[in-house]
Motif scaffolding. Sequence first.
Motif, PDB file in Angstrom:
ATOM      1  N   MET A 165       5.314 -17.954  63.819  1.00  0.00           N
ATOM      2  CA  MET A 165       6.410 -17.081  63.422  1.00  0.00           C
ATOM      3  C   MET A 165       7.619 -17.963  63.109  1.00  0.00           C
ATOM      4  SD  MET A 165       8.273 -13.992  65.580  1.00  0.00           S
ATOM      5  CE  MET A 165       6.812 -13.743  66.503  1.00  0.00           C
ATOM      6  N   GLU A 166       8.102 -17.888  61.873  1.00  0.00           N
ATOM      7  CA  GLU A 166       9.249 -18.688  61.444  1.00  0.00           C
ATOM      8  C   GLU A 166      10.519 -18.182  62.129  1.00  0.00           C
ATOM      9  OE1 GLU A 166      11.611 -19.411  57.316  1.00  0.00           O
ATOM     10  OE2 GLU A 166       9.449 -19.130  57.203  1.00  0.00           O
ATOM     11  N   SER A 167      11.282 -19.105  62.714  1.00  0.00           N
ATOM     12  CA  SER A 167      12.429 -18.694  63.520  1.00  0.00           C
ATOM     13  C   SER A 167      13.488 -17.956  62.722  1.00  0.00           C
ATOM     14  CB  SER A 167      13.041 -19.909  64.223  1.00  0.00           C
ATOM     15  OG  SER A 167      13.548 -20.815  63.276  1.00  0.00           O
ATOM     16  N   SER A 168      13.665 -18.288  61.430  1.00  0.00           N
ATOM     17  CA  SER A 168      14.680 -17.581  60.634  1.00  0.00           C
ATOM     18  C   SER A 168      14.239 -16.166  60.301  1.00  0.00           C
ATOM     19  CB  SER A 168      15.006 -18.356  59.361  1.00  0.00           C
ATOM     20  OG  SER A 168      13.876 -18.406  58.512  1.00  0.00           O
ATOM     21  N   MET A 169      12.975 -15.859  60.538  1.00  0.00           N
ATOM     22  CA  MET A 169      12.472 -14.523  60.244  1.00  0.00           C
ATOM     23  C   MET A 169      12.501 -13.615  61.461  1.00  0.00           C
ATOM     24  SD  MET A 169      11.087 -14.398  57.050  1.00  0.00           S
ATOM     25  CE  MET A 169       9.523 -13.594  57.118  1.00  0.00           C
ATOM     26  N   ALA A 205      21.443 -14.218  62.935  1.00  0.00           N
ATOM     27  CA  ALA A 205      22.288 -15.415  62.844  1.00  0.00           C
ATOM     28  C   ALA A 205      22.576 -15.761  61.385  1.00  0.00           C
ATOM     29  CB  ALA A 205      21.612 -16.592  63.549  1.00  0.00           C
ATOM     30  N   ARG A 206      21.568 -15.681  60.539  1.00  0.00           N
ATOM     31  CA  ARG A 206      21.777 -15.968  59.109  1.00  0.00           C
ATOM     32  C   ARG A 206      22.693 -14.935  58.478  1.00  0.00           C
ATOM     33  NH1 ARG A 206      16.821 -18.142  55.894  1.00  0.00           N
ATOM     34  NH2 ARG A 206      18.477 -18.362  54.356  1.00  0.00           N
ATOM     35  N   ALA A 266      30.338 -14.492  57.255  1.00  0.00           N
ATOM     36  CA  ALA A 266      31.468 -15.420  57.384  1.00  0.00           C
ATOM     37  C   ALA A 266      31.717 -16.157  56.060  1.00  0.00           C
ATOM     38  CB  ALA A 266      31.202 -16.419  58.504  1.00  0.00           C
ATOM     39  N   ASP A 267      30.652 -16.597  55.408  1.00  0.00           N
ATOM     40  CA  ASP A 267      30.801 -17.273  54.114  1.00  0.00           C
ATOM     41  C   ASP A 267      31.358 -16.310  53.062  1.00  0.00           C
ATOM     42  OD1 ASP A 267      29.799 -19.580  55.262  1.00  0.00           O
ATOM     43  OD2 ASP A 267      27.770 -19.290  54.459  1.00  0.00           O
ATOM     44  N   SER A 302      18.454 -10.373  49.806  1.00  0.00           N
ATOM     45  CA  SER A 302      19.828 -10.275  50.285  1.00  0.00           C
ATOM     46  C   SER A 302      20.404 -11.640  50.597  1.00  0.00           C
ATOM     47  CB  SER A 302      19.888  -9.367  51.518  1.00  0.00           C
ATOM     48  OG  SER A 302      21.218  -9.233  51.964  1.00  0.00           O
ATOM     49  N   ILE A 303      19.886 -12.293  51.601  1.00  0.00           N
ATOM     50  CA  ILE A 303      20.489 -13.538  52.080  1.00  0.00           C
ATOM     51  C   ILE A 303      20.297 -14.668  51.069  1.00  0.00           C
ATOM     52  CG2 ILE A 303      20.479 -15.241  53.930  1.00  0.00           C
ATOM     53  CD1 ILE A 303      19.552 -12.877  55.791  1.00  0.00           C
ATOM     54  N   ASP A 304      19.053 -14.981  50.728  1.00  0.00           N
ATOM     55  CA  ASP A 304      18.815 -16.079  49.786  1.00  0.00           C
ATOM     56  C   ASP A 304      19.366 -15.749  48.403  1.00  0.00           C
ATOM     57  OD1 ASP A 304      17.613 -17.508  51.806  1.00  0.00           O
ATOM     58  OD2 ASP A 304      15.567 -17.038  51.181  1.00  0.00           O
TER      59      ASP A 304
END
Length: 167
Positions: free
Chosen positions: A1-5, A12-13, A19-20, A148-150
């Motif tokens: 399981m990929e941590s960013s997923m 967190a992303r 913030a960006d 969304s994010i990418d």
Amino acid sequence: MESSMTRAGLLARMAQQRADWESLLADIGPARMETPGVTDNWTFKDVVAHMTAWQQRGVARLQAARRGEAPSPAPWMHLPELNDDTINAWIYEQNRDRPLDAVLNDSRTVMAQLEAAVGELSDEELTEPARFPWLGDASLGEMLLGNSIDHFYDDHLPPLRAWLDQQ
């Protein structure tokens, strides 16, 4: 399981993206948000509305997944030709005359809704491929990252920063 997923990784992303985004809004400032030429003839406000519309679709998908349902069709599904150009043109037409404050408010609202929707899902719901038949072989996390994010970091932030540097 990929941590960013995972839920924690996605949240967190998303917090970093928010913030960006707020930093970019501050750097551009309200006086330049309706200046044409950011992306072709679009203003920054138009780009905000575009991103918000796609994020609203993500919210609808995440909420439907939480309910164990397929999402409702996107509001542009009535278009005679469905591709990114026609969808984006439709989004532009729906929003071009809206006040800047309303567009910015919608953007902030939908970001909060995305975070809330992710927070209600389990890691398994977010990471398991093909868990939701309407996503094909993808997972909810992959859908969210890609749409969304990418999408923000890969497709919008670099040209927005380049435009800003030219101002």
